[in-house]
Design a protein around this motif. Structure first.
Motif, PDB file in Angstrom:
ATOM      1  N   LEU A 371      31.075  30.410   2.004  1.00  0.00           N
ATOM      2  CA  LEU A 371      29.668  30.034   1.817  1.00  0.00           C
ATOM      3  C   LEU A 371      28.789  31.278   1.831  1.00  0.00           C
ATOM      4  O   LEU A 371      27.813  31.367   1.076  1.00  0.00           O
ATOM      5  N   LYS A 372      29.133  32.225   2.679  1.00  0.00           N
ATOM      6  CA  LYS A 372      28.377  33.476   2.721  1.00  0.00           C
ATOM      7  C   LYS A 372      28.526  34.232   1.403  1.00  0.00           C
ATOM      8  O   LYS A 372      27.563  34.801   0.883  1.00  0.00           O
ATOM      9  N   GLU A 373      29.727  34.239   0.881  1.00  0.00           N
ATOM     10  CA  GLU A 373      29.968  34.891  -0.414  1.00  0.00           C
ATOM     11  C   GLU A 373      29.102  34.249  -1.497  1.00  0.00           C
ATOM     12  O   GLU A 373      28.488  34.938  -2.314  1.00  0.00           O
ATOM     13  N   GLY A 374      29.046  32.928  -1.485  1.00  0.00           N
ATOM     14  CA  GLY A 374      28.228  32.221  -2.461  1.00  0.00           C
ATOM     15  C   GLY A 374      26.747  32.485  -2.270  1.00  0.00           C
ATOM     16  O   GLY A 374      26.008  32.702  -3.239  1.00  0.00           O
ATOM     17  N   ALA A 375      26.294  32.498  -1.017  1.00  0.00           N
ATOM     18  CA  ALA A 375      24.871  32.732  -0.737  1.00  0.00           C
ATOM     19  C   ALA A 375      24.432  34.104  -1.228  1.00  0.00           C
ATOM     20  O   ALA A 375      23.295  34.292  -1.667  1.00  0.00           O
ATOM     21  N   ALA A 376      25.343  35.073  -1.162  1.00  0.00           N
ATOM     22  CA  ALA A 376      25.003  36.432  -1.571  1.00  0.00           C
ATOM     23  C   ALA A 376      25.085  36.632  -3.078  1.00  0.00           C
ATOM     24  O   ALA A 376      24.372  37.477  -3.626  1.00  0.00           O
ATOM     25  N   MET A 377      25.939  35.841  -3.759  1.00  0.00           N
ATOM     26  CA  MET A 377      26.243  36.153  -5.153  1.00  0.00           C
ATOM     27  C   MET A 377      25.938  35.039  -6.161  1.00  0.00           C
ATOM     28  O   MET A 377      25.854  35.299  -7.359  1.00  0.00           O
ATOM     29  N   ASP A 378      25.795  33.808  -5.690  1.00  0.00           N
ATOM     30  CA  ASP A 378      25.582  32.688  -6.611  1.00  0.00           C
ATOM     31  C   ASP A 378      24.099  32.320  -6.627  1.00  0.00           C
ATOM     32  O   ASP A 378      23.633  31.537  -5.800  1.00  0.00           O
ATOM     33  N   PHE A 379      23.363  32.880  -7.568  1.00  0.00           N
ATOM     34  CA  PHE A 379      21.919  32.652  -7.613  1.00  0.00           C
ATOM     35  C   PHE A 379      21.597  31.184  -7.891  1.00  0.00           C
ATOM     36  O   PHE A 379      20.621  30.643  -7.380  1.00  0.00           O
ATOM     37  N   THR A 380      22.428  30.509  -8.677  1.00  0.00           N
ATOM     38  CA  THR A 380      22.180  29.108  -9.044  1.00  0.00           C
ATOM     39  C   THR A 380      22.141  28.202  -7.831  1.00  0.00           C
ATOM     40  O   THR A 380      21.305  27.302  -7.722  1.00  0.00           O
ATOM     41  N   HIS A 381      23.049  28.413  -6.886  1.00  0.00           N
ATOM     42  CA  HIS A 381      23.172  27.513  -5.735  1.00  0.00           C
ATOM     43  C   HIS A 381      22.751  28.177  -4.427  1.00  0.00           C
ATOM     44  O   HIS A 381      23.057  27.674  -3.347  1.00  0.00           O
ATOM     45  N   LYS A 382      22.050  29.293  -4.537  1.00  0.00           N
ATOM     46  CA  LYS A 382      21.705  30.086  -3.361  1.00  0.00           C
ATOM     47  C   LYS A 382      20.946  29.281  -2.308  1.00  0.00           C
ATOM     48  O   LYS A 382      21.278  29.322  -1.119  1.00  0.00           O
ATOM     49  N   ASP A 383      19.930  28.538  -2.727  1.00  0.00           N
ATOM     50  CA  ASP A 383      19.083  27.825  -1.758  1.00  0.00           C
ATOM     51  C   ASP A 383      19.882  26.813  -0.943  1.00  0.00           C
ATOM     52  O   ASP A 383      19.708  26.717   0.279  1.00  0.00           O
ATOM     53  N   GLN A 384      20.762  26.051  -1.628  1.00  0.00           N
ATOM     54  CA  GLN A 384      21.563  25.055  -0.906  1.00  0.00           C
ATOM     55  C   GLN A 384      22.555  25.728   0.027  1.00  0.00           C
ATOM     56  O   GLN A 384      22.807  25.252   1.143  1.00  0.00           O
ATOM     57  N   LEU A 385      23.107  26.854  -0.406  1.00  0.00           N
ATOM     58  CA  LEU A 385      24.090  27.559   0.411  1.00  0.00           C
ATOM     59  C   LEU A 385      23.465  28.184   1.647  1.00  0.00           C
ATOM     60  O   LEU A 385      24.037  28.121   2.745  1.00  0.00           O
ATOM     61  N   VAL A 386      22.285  28.773   1.494  1.00  0.00           N
ATOM     62  CA  VAL A 386      21.628  29.416   2.634  1.00  0.00           C
ATOM     63  C   VAL A 386      21.353  28.399   3.741  1.00  0.00           C
ATOM     64  O   VAL A 386      21.455  28.708   4.931  1.00  0.00           O
ATOM     65  N   LYS A 387      21.025  27.184   3.358  1.00  0.00           N
ATOM     66  CA  LYS A 387      20.776  26.129   4.356  1.00  0.00           C
ATOM     67  C   LYS A 387      22.018  25.813   5.181  1.00  0.00           C
ATOM     68  O   LYS A 387      21.916  25.308   6.304  1.00  0.00           O
ATOM     69  N   LEU A 388      23.193  26.098   4.617  1.00  0.00           N
ATOM     70  CA  LEU A 388      24.447  25.771   5.292  1.00  0.00           C
ATOM     71  C   LEU A 388      24.969  26.903   6.165  1.00  0.00           C
ATOM     72  O   LEU A 388      25.933  26.716   6.900  1.00  0.00           O
ATOM     73  N   LEU A 389      24.357  28.088   6.086  1.00  0.00           N
ATOM     74  CA  LEU A 389      24.819  29.220   6.885  1.00  0.00           C
ATOM     75  C   LEU A 389      24.567  28.970   8.370  1.00  0.00           C
ATOM     76  O   LEU A 389      23.570  28.361   8.756  1.00  0.00           O
TER      77      LEU A 389
END
Length: 613
Positions: A371-389
Motif C-alpha cells: 500500500l505504501k508503494e502504491g501511495a508513493a507511485m500510483d497517482f490514480t489511486h493515491k487518495d484512497q491508498l493514503v487513507k489506508l496507511l
C-alpha cells in the motif's frame, strides 16, 4: 463406415492465407490448440443446450453433455469429442472451408487495417480450429448434426490447400476431431502432457472434461456462482487449486459488476508475503478469463504493480481478443478493467479497516508495504491508498497503529502540519533527541520504521490540507514554551555557539540554540534538504553518486543542559579538553541522527578524554 465417394474441395484463398498465419506466426505456444478445440467443443454443447429448449426432435437426446479426450502415444493421435450440436455437410464446408461463419474475414481484415480489434468470439468454430494444424500431419472431423434426418460426415485435410468431405454412418451426435500429430509433436499424444494443458487452460469449462476416461475439471468456476450458495470450504479449495497454495487465504473479495464492464472477480489475499520473507519479487497472479476460458494466467497490466500480491480470477465477457486469445488488443479496455477492479479492492480494504479493524491490522502488518508503494507511485489511486496507511505514533501504544485521518482529528487548532520521524524502531525514536520538543508541546509524531517510509512521505506530501513534514527537518518551527531556570543567558549562548562553530569548523554549517530540546544536550539537523540521513544510507547501499559527500549538519544545542553549561564554563579555561568535548557532542548528535559514518576518530578521542578523568 463410408457410404459415398469423398468429394474434394480447395480451400478459399483467404483460408489458405489464414492457415499459413496460424501455423507459422499467430500462436506463440503450440499447446494452445488444445484449449481452442476444447473451447469449441464447450461452445457446441452450450448451443445444444439452448437448442433443446426450442426443438423437440433431437438426435440421440439422451447423450451426455460432456467432452472427451483420448490420447494414443503409439499411433501419435489425439482425439477430442463432444456431444453438442454437430454439423451438417453444408456446415462443415461453410465453417471449415470458407470464411462465411468462421470469423476469418474479420481477422484478415483487421490484419490489413493494422491490427484493429477483432470481434471474433471464443469457441466460434473456425479460426481456433485451424490451430490444430500447428501440430497435425492430418486432421479428421467426424460430425453428426442434432437433426435426425441428416447423415454424418467426415471432413479431412492435411492443411496443404485442400480438404475432402465424405458421408459416413454410425456417428454419434456432435463432433469428433482426430489429430494425427507431426513427428516432433508426439508429446500431445501423452496423457500427462494433455492433462497439464487442460488443468491450465480449461479447468473451469462448464461441461465435464474426461481424459482417457478420467474426469479432469473437478473444480467449478466459483466466481460465477452466487456468494450465498458457496461454502467456506469451497472458497478454500478453489484458492488452493488456483494459487497452488497449501494454507487458507487471509482475505477474499468476491464481486460482480455490470457497468461500466461486465466483471466477475474472485480475489484472495494470501497469509504470507513471500517478498517480506526474502524471496524474489512477486509476479502477477490474478488470471484473466473470458467466459471461463483462460486468456492469460499472469496478465501484467490487469492490476497495478503494487497489487502483485493478490491471487485469484477475473472474468469479463467484454474483452475483445486478438484471434489467438494470447494477447489483448484493446489496451483502453484493460486499463478500464484495471481501474474498476482496483477501486473495488480499495473499497473492500476501507470497509475492512472500518468494520473489522483487527483483521485489517493483520493484513496491514503483512502487506502494508505494498500500500505504501502504491501511495508513493500510483497517482490514480493515491487518495484512497493514503487513507489506508497506518503508523504507530507518540500517542499510541506499542504495536497499535493510527491512520492519518485519526491523527488529524487529534490535532489542536494551532497545529498546521503532520509530523513524522523515521527510525529503526520505537525505542530508537523515543530515546533520541528529536521527539523531546514535540512531547513537551503535546504534539503527536508518527513513527516510521521501514526504509521506504521516508520516500512515501516525501511523495504523499500532504493529507487533508495538512503538510506532512519530518520532525527532524531543519525548517520545523515550534511554538515557544516557558524557559527552565538555570539556562545559559542569550549572551552566553551567543558566545558558546560562536566558539562551537569556530572549533568544529567545516563539520557544521551552523550552530544555534534549539527550541526542540528538553533533556538532550544537542541534536544534528541535516543541512542538505535534498538528502536526509536515511536517503543517504539508501544511496550509499546502492552505490549512488553523491552518497560519499562529506556530511555537513546544523548543530542545535540545549542551553539548559548541564553538559552545555559546563562546556561554557570550561571553553576558555580548558580549551584543549573543551575541544574534545565539543567534537564528542557533535559525534553523539550525528549518531542519534544516523549520520556518523566512521566511528574511528571518535574512539580515539574518547580515549583522550578518559585520560583527563
Amino acid at each position: 463406415m463410408s457410404t459415398a465417394t469423398p468429394q474434394k474441395f480447395e480451400f478459399q484463398a483467404e483460408i489458405k492465407q489464414l492457415l499459413d498465419i496460424v501455423i507459422h506466426s499467430l500462436y506463440t505456444e503450440k499447446e494452445i490448440f488444445v484449449r481452442e478445440l476444447v473451447s469449441n467443443a464447450s461452445d457446441a454443447l452450450e448451443k445444444l443446450r439452448h437448442t433443446q429448449l426450442t426443438e423437440k426432435d433431437i438426435f440421440e437426446e439422451s447423450q451426455s453433455l460432456e467432452i472427451s479426450l483420448t490420447t494414443d502415444d503409439k499411433a501419435k493421435t489425439l482425439t477430442i469429442q463432444d456431444y453438442g450440436v454437430g454439423m451438417t455437410r453444408e456446415e462443415l464446408v461453410k465453417n471449415l472451408g470458407t470464411i462465411a461463419h468462421s470469423g476469418s474475414k474479420q481477422f484478415l481484415k483487421s490484419l490489413s487495417e493494422g491490427g484493429q480489434k477483432n470481434s471474433n468470439l471464443i469457441g466460434q468454430f473456425g479460426v481456433g480450429f485451424y490451430s490444430a494444424f500447428m501440430v497435425a500431419k492430418s486432421v479428421k472431423v467426424y460430425s453428426h448434426s442434432w437433426k435426425k434426418d441428416e447423415p454424418g460426415h467426415v471432413w479431412s485435410s492435411d492443411g496443404s490447400g485442400s480438404y475432402e468431405v465424405e458421408q459416413v454412418d454410425g456417428l454419434s451426435r456432435g463432433t469428433k476431431i482426430v489429430i494425427e500429430l507431426k513427428d516432433d509433436c508426439g508429446e500431445y499424444a501423452t496423457e500427462g502432457r494433455v492433462k497439464d494443458i487442460l488443468e491450465r487452460y480449461s479447468a473451469f469449462v462448464s461441461f465435464p472434461i474426461n481424459l482417457n476416461g478420467k474426469h479432469i475439471n473437478t473444480v467449478t468456476a466459483l466466481w460465477l456462482r452466487s456468494k450465498n450458495e458457496i461454502k467456506e470450504e469451497e472458497y478454500t479449495e478453489f484458492y488452493k487449486f488456483q494459487s497452488h497454495a497449501y494454507d487458507e487465504p487471509l482475505m477474499r473479495l468476491h464481486f460482480s459488476a455490470d457497468a461500466p464492464l461486465s466483471i466477475n472477480a474472485l480475489l484472495f489475499v494470501p497469509k504470507e508475503n513471500t517478498e517480506k520473507l526474502g524471496f524474489s519479487r512477486l509476479e502477477p497472479s490474478v488470471s484473466l478469463y473470458c467466459r471461463k476460458v483462460l486468456i492469460d494466467a499472469a496478465p501484467k497490466d490487469l492490476l497495478p504493480e503494487w497489487l502483485r500480491f493478490l491471487k485469484g480470477v477475473v472474468d469479463s465477457e467484454d474483452i475483445p481478443l486478438n484471434i489467438s486469445r494470447e494477447t489483448m488488443q484493446d489496451k483502453a479496455l484493460i486499463e478500464k478493467l484495471n481501474k474498476v477492479i482496483t477501486k473495488r479492492f480499495l473499497k473492500f480494504l476501507d470497509e475492512e479497516a472500518t468494520q473489522r479493524p483487527e483483521e485489517f491490522a493483520k493484513f496491514y502488518a503483512t502487506f502494508g508495504i505494498f500500500l505504501k508503494e502504491g501511495a508513493a507511485m500510483d497517482f490514480t489511486h493515491k487518495d484512497q491508498l493514503v487513507k489506508l496507511l497506518r503508523f504507530e505514533s507518540s500517542l499510541t501504544e506499542k504495536t497499535k497503529n493510527t491512520s492519518l485521518a485519526e491523527y488529524v482529528s487529534r490535532m489542536g487548532s494551532e497545529q498546521k502540519e503532520i509530523y513524522y520521524l523515521v527510525g529503526k524502531n520505537r525505542a530508537a525514536i523515543e530515546s533520541g533527541p528529536y521527539l523531546e520538543g514535540f512531547k513537551a508541546r503535546n504534539l503527536e509524531v508518527l513513527f516510521c520504521y521501514e526504509p521506504v517510509d521516508e520516500y512515501v512521505m516525501n511523495n504523499v506530501r500532504e493529507f487533508d490540507g495538512k503538510k506532512i513534514i519530518a520532525a527532524d527537518h531543519g525548517d520545523v518551527k515550534l511554538a515557544d514554551i516557558p524557559k527552565a531556570e538555570g539556562a545559559l543567558s542569550d549572551d552566553q549562548v551567543k558566545e558558546l555557539t560562536k566558539w562551537l562553530k569556530d572549533t568544529l569548523g567545516d563539520r557544521v554549517a551552523e550552530v544555534k540554540s534549539s527550541d526542540r530540546l528538553v533533556d538532550s544536550p544537542a541534536l544534528a539537523i541535516n543541512s542538505d534538504k535534498f538528502m536526509s540521513a536515511h536517503m543517504r544510507r539508501m544511496m550509499k547501499a546502492m552505490d549512488k553518486d553523491g552518497a560519499d559527500t562529506p556530511v555537513k549538519v546544523d548543530l542545535e544545542i540545549n542551553p539548559r543542559a548541564a553538559v552545555m553549561k559546563r562546556l561554557y564554563e570550561s571553553h576558555t579555561t580548558s580549551p584543549d579538553r573543551s575541544k574534545l568535548v565539543a567534537e564528542q557532542i557533535l559525534d553523539n548528535a550525528l549518531i542519534s541522527a544516523g549520520l556518523l559514518e566512521d566511528a574511528t576518530p571518535m574512539v580515539a578521542r574518547l580515549y583522550k578524554l578518559l585520560e583527563t578523568v
